[in-house]
Write a protein that holds these residues in place. Structure first.
Motif, PDB file in Angstrom:
ATOM      1  N   VAL A  67       0.748  -1.061   0.138  1.00 50.63           N
ATOM      2  CA  VAL A  67      -0.095   0.074  -0.104  1.00 50.63           C
ATOM      3  C   VAL A  67       0.999   1.446  -0.380  1.00 50.63           C
ATOM      4  N   ASP A  69       0.857   5.071   0.536  1.00 50.13           N
ATOM      5  CA  ASP A  69      -0.434   6.492   0.775  1.00 50.13           C
ATOM      6  C   ASP A  69       0.355   7.814   1.103  1.00 50.13           C
ATOM      7  N   CYS A  72       0.042  11.101   3.964  1.00 56.09           N
ATOM      8  CA  CYS A  72      -0.025  10.167   5.060  1.00 56.09           C
ATOM      9  C   CYS A  72       0.171  11.053   5.754  1.00 56.09           C
ATOM     10  N   LEU A  77      -4.171   6.190   8.410  1.00 56.77           N
ATOM     11  CA  LEU A  77      -4.853   5.054   7.429  1.00 56.77           C
ATOM     12  C   LEU A  77      -3.364   4.192   7.869  1.00 56.77           C
ATOM     13  N   ALA A  78      -2.217   4.314   7.172  1.00 54.81           N
ATOM     14  CA  ALA A  78      -1.416   3.715   7.178  1.00 54.81           C
ATOM     15  C   ALA A  78      -1.143   2.913   8.739  1.00 54.81           C
ATOM     16  N   ILE A  88       3.355  -1.106   4.176  1.00 59.25           N
ATOM     17  CA  ILE A  88       2.583   0.473   4.258  1.00 59.25           C
ATOM     18  C   ILE A  88       4.339   1.214   3.647  1.00 59.25           C
ATOM     19  N   ALA A  90       4.975   4.878   2.826  1.00 57.82           N
ATOM     20  CA  ALA A  90       3.649   6.316   2.791  1.00 57.82           C
ATOM     21  C   ALA A  90       4.824   7.129   3.024  1.00 57.82           C
ATOM     22  N   THR A 131      -3.590   4.948  -1.898  1.00 57.56           N
ATOM     23  CA  THR A 131      -4.119   5.801  -1.234  1.00 57.56           C
ATOM     24  C   THR A 131      -3.977   7.341  -0.682  1.00 57.56           C
ATOM     25  N   CYS A 132      -4.608   8.677  -1.197  1.00 58.59           N
ATOM     26  CA  CYS A 132      -4.887   9.265  -0.797  1.00 58.59           C
ATOM     27  C   CYS A 132      -5.533  10.233  -0.657  1.00 58.59           C
TER      28      CYS A 132
END
Ligand code: SAM
Length: 229
Positions: A67, A69, A72, A77-78, A88, A90, A131-132
């Motif tokens: 993932v 991010d 972040c 979330l991370a 992760i 991030a 993700t953002c």
């Protein structure tokens, strides 16, 4: 123009390295030194994060997946994703934010997570999920499609993206200065046309699979999950 872009970014970076860091680090924690507006934003943001975590745990397959991010923050979330077994990577434009995320992760004994300072546009690599969350508010409308395109280029499977939607209602609130009581004092805040985001996702070969809307008194965020077709 590109000049505006640079000014916006410099301003955003400086803000989130100084007073913005103090403000948002408090909002994104359990600290009780928050006012009612900040508490409302904390609640709304917590709902967005929970919705994402619910989607991901419903799928039941994040363990071992990568993932990325972008933007972040302090790792809201991370960190839980790392705890669910995701690998992760991030980053955040602000050193203070990325360092705090790293500190929080370390404190929780998280190992499979990397936090570093980077502007979203400079992030490279390929990840299962990108993700953002709540970062687009700092992007002028004319840079939105390109930003979404870049996020998609980093993802082999899906992108989870949130933004403040430009509806007549929110535009009116913003005009009367009722929204963004904090950040608007130091940084500009941008609402975005949902169709612009959707078109950019489609153009990049992605299709919206799940969607959500979260709104409290001072926080509102449209959330889309898009899958690569
Ligand atoms: N995504 C996090 C979350 O939901 O908890 C943080 C959201 S916070 C409202 C926005 C974050 O975006 C800040 O940490 C800020 O430093 C970061 N940011 C703003 N512009 C950025 C950019 N161009 N590249 C990377 N990060 C950026």
């Amino acid at each position: 123009s590109s000049c505006l872009h640079v000014d916006d970014k410099t301003e955003v970076r400086e803000y989130f390295n100084t007073e913005g860091f103090n403000r948002w680090n408090k909002i994104y924690s359990e600290s009780d030194e928050v006012n009612t507006v900040q508490l409302d934003i904390r609640t709304g943001h917590g709902q967005t994060i929970q919705k994402i975590l619910n989607w991901i745990s419903d799928d039941g397959n994040i363990s071992g997946k990568s993932v990325c991010d972008c933007g972040c923050g302090v790792g809201s979330l991370a960190i839980p994703l790392a705890q669910m077994g995701a690998k992760i990577s991030a980053s955040d434009i602000s050193d203070s934010m990325a360092d705090e995320a790293s500190r929080r992760a370390e404190e929780l004994g998280i190992k499979d997570a990397k936090f570093y300072t980077s502007d979203l546009e400079s992030v490279t690599g390929t990840y299962d999920t990108v993700t953002c969350v709540d970062v687009a508010i700092h992007y002028p409308s004319d840079q939105m499609a390109e930003m979404v395109g870049h996020l998609c280029s980093l993802s082999s499977d899906r992108v989870i993206f949130s933004f403040a939607p430009k509806t007549w209602y929110y535009s009116a609130l913003k005009k009367f200065g009722e929204l963004f009581p904090g950040p608007s004092k130091t940084t500009r805040a941008y609402l975005h046309e949902e169709q612009v985001v959707r078109d950019a996702l489609t153009k990049a070969g992605f299709q919206v699979a799940r969607e959500e809307m979260t709104g409290t008194n001072f926080y509102f965020s449209r959330l889309l999950e898009a899958k690569r077709i």
